[in-house]
Design a protein around this motif. Sequence first.
Motif, mmCIF file in Angstrom:
data_model
loop_
_atom_site.group_PDB
_atom_site.id
_atom_site.type_symbol
_atom_site.label_atom_id
_atom_site.label_comp_id
_atom_site.label_asym_id
_atom_site.label_seq_id
_atom_site.Cartn_x
_atom_site.Cartn_y
_atom_site.Cartn_z
ATOM 1 N N VAL A 22 0.857 -1.184 0.000
ATOM 2 C CA VAL A 22 0.000 0.000 0.000
ATOM 3 C C VAL A 22 0.891 1.231 0.000
ATOM 4 N N ARG A 23 0.534 2.206 -0.821
ATOM 5 C CA ARG A 23 1.304 3.450 -0.919
ATOM 6 C C ARG A 23 0.460 4.613 -0.428
ATOM 7 N N VAL A 24 1.092 5.580 0.160
ATOM 8 C CA VAL A 24 0.414 6.795 0.616
ATOM 9 C C VAL A 24 0.425 7.799 -0.532
ATOM 10 N N SER A 25 -0.742 8.356 -0.837
ATOM 11 C CA SER A 25 -0.825 9.338 -1.911
ATOM 12 C C SER A 25 -0.929 10.771 -1.385
ATOM 13 N N ARG A 26 -1.454 10.924 -0.172
ATOM 14 C CA ARG A 26 -1.639 12.267 0.376
ATOM 15 C C ARG A 26 -1.605 12.198 1.898
ATOM 16 N N VAL A 27 -0.959 13.212 2.499
ATOM 17 C CA VAL A 27 -0.926 13.353 3.953
ATOM 18 C C VAL A 27 -1.410 14.754 4.276
ATOM 19 N N ARG A 28 -2.359 14.828 5.202
ATOM 20 C CA ARG A 28 -2.851 16.134 5.649
ATOM 21 C C ARG A 28 -2.448 16.324 7.106
ATOM 22 N N LEU A 29 -1.847 17.479 7.374
ATOM 23 C CA LEU A 29 -1.395 17.827 8.721
ATOM 24 C C LEU A 29 -2.043 19.120 9.185
ATOM 25 N N GLU A 30 -2.186 19.258 10.488
ATOM 26 C CA GLU A 30 -2.477 20.533 11.128
ATOM 27 C C GLU A 30 -1.242 20.889 11.939
ATOM 28 N N ILE A 31 -0.718 22.065 11.698
ATOM 29 C CA ILE A 31 0.396 22.570 12.502
ATOM 30 C C ILE A 31 -0.059 23.912 13.046
ATOM 31 N N GLY A 32 -0.444 23.920 14.312
ATOM 32 C CA GLY A 32 -0.966 25.131 14.936
ATOM 33 C C GLY A 32 0.056 26.255 14.941
ATOM 34 N N ARG A 33 -0.457 27.468 14.837
ATOM 35 C CA ARG A 33 0.423 28.645 14.779
ATOM 36 C C ARG A 33 1.228 28.847 16.064
ATOM 37 N N LEU A 34 0.784 28.256 17.149
ATOM 38 C CA LEU A 34 1.504 28.399 18.421
ATOM 39 C C LEU A 34 2.303 27.150 18.777
ATOM 40 N N SER A 35 2.437 26.221 17.846
ATOM 41 C CA SER A 35 3.106 24.948 18.120
ATOM 42 C C SER A 35 4.625 25.070 18.218
ATOM 43 N N GLY A 36 5.184 26.116 17.638
ATOM 44 C CA GLY A 36 6.637 26.244 17.603
ATOM 45 C C GLY A 36 7.259 25.489 16.442
ATOM 46 N N VAL A 37 6.421 24.885 15.583
ATOM 47 C CA VAL A 37 6.907 24.159 14.416
ATOM 48 C C VAL A 37 6.645 25.010 13.183
ATOM 49 N N MET A 38 7.689 25.265 12.417
ATOM 50 C CA MET A 38 7.568 26.083 11.207
ATOM 51 C C MET A 38 7.155 25.205 10.025
ATOM 52 N N VAL A 39 6.148 25.654 9.293
ATOM 53 C CA VAL A 39 5.563 24.859 8.210
ATOM 54 C C VAL A 39 6.517 24.678 7.035
ATOM 55 N N GLU A 40 7.167 25.724 6.584
ATOM 56 C CA GLU A 40 8.007 25.620 5.376
ATOM 57 C C GLU A 40 9.146 24.618 5.532
ATOM 58 N N PRO A 41 9.860 24.601 6.661
ATOM 59 C CA PRO A 41 10.887 23.557 6.813
ATOM 60 C C PRO A 41 10.303 22.145 6.816
ATOM 61 N N VAL A 42 9.096 21.954 7.373
ATOM 62 C CA VAL A 42 8.460 20.633 7.335
ATOM 63 C C VAL A 42 8.179 20.257 5.887
ATOM 64 N N ARG A 43 7.643 21.195 5.106
ATOM 65 C CA ARG A 43 7.390 20.930 3.679
ATOM 66 C C ARG A 43 8.691 20.564 2.958
ATOM 67 N N PHE A 44 9.744 21.298 3.240
ATOM 68 C CA PHE A 44 11.035 21.061 2.595
ATOM 69 C C PHE A 44 11.567 19.674 2.949
ATOM 70 N N CYS A 45 11.459 19.298 4.214
ATOM 71 C CA CYS A 45 12.004 18.021 4.689
ATOM 72 C C CYS A 45 11.160 16.822 4.275
ATOM 73 N N PHE A 46 9.865 17.016 4.049
ATOM 74 C CA PHE A 46 8.957 15.896 3.847
ATOM 75 C C PHE A 46 9.387 14.986 2.697
ATOM 76 N N ASP A 47 9.640 15.539 1.519
ATOM 77 C CA ASP A 47 10.013 14.710 0.371
ATOM 78 C C ASP A 47 11.320 13.964 0.613
ATOM 79 N N LEU A 48 12.265 14.612 1.277
ATOM 80 C CA LEU A 48 13.544 13.970 1.563
ATOM 81 C C LEU A 48 13.378 12.816 2.551
ATOM 82 N N VAL A 49 12.601 13.044 3.589
ATOM 83 C CA VAL A 49 12.402 12.033 4.629
ATOM 84 C C VAL A 49 11.527 10.887 4.112
ATOM 85 N N ALA A 50 10.553 11.203 3.247
ATOM 86 C CA ALA A 50 9.624 10.187 2.739
ATOM 87 C C ALA A 50 10.251 9.290 1.668
#
Length: 134
Positions: A22-50
């Motif tokens: 089974v392959r994953v075609s789409r992942v949906r995340l919520e990253i709250g604005r107060l979480s301390g996690v920056m969205v753009e670095p997660v987007r950048f890292c996702f393809d490399l990590v996946a």
Amino acid sequence: MHELSVTVGLVDMIAERIPAGVRVSRVRLEIGRLSGVMVEPVRFCFDLVAAGTPLDGACLEVSQPPGWGRCRRCGDEVALPDLLTPCRCGSHEIDLTGGEQVRITAVEVVDGPTNGPTAGPGGGRLAGRGQEVS
């Protein structure tokens, strides 16, 4: 950059729950604005990590819910664009009620290898409810 370790954790959490073939075609995340996690670095890292996992080639969608809190002094519900925003009454004594989450909200899968981000025939949702990540 802790976003790399957050992304590794998210990909690992999903990959270990995916049945063989089974392959994953789409992942949906919520990253709250107060979480301390920056969205753009997660987007950048996702393809490399996946790469090389069942998430390889999956489309990543991220929403950023706003921050919310309740003022301890006056009891008002307060919109919080950041952690330094005071209540209208001037108080900084605010209990957070939203916007801190890093959550997997959906994972869409297809049977067999996928070459793109959209689910084809037989596609479906593996996870529909949020999965909190620390």
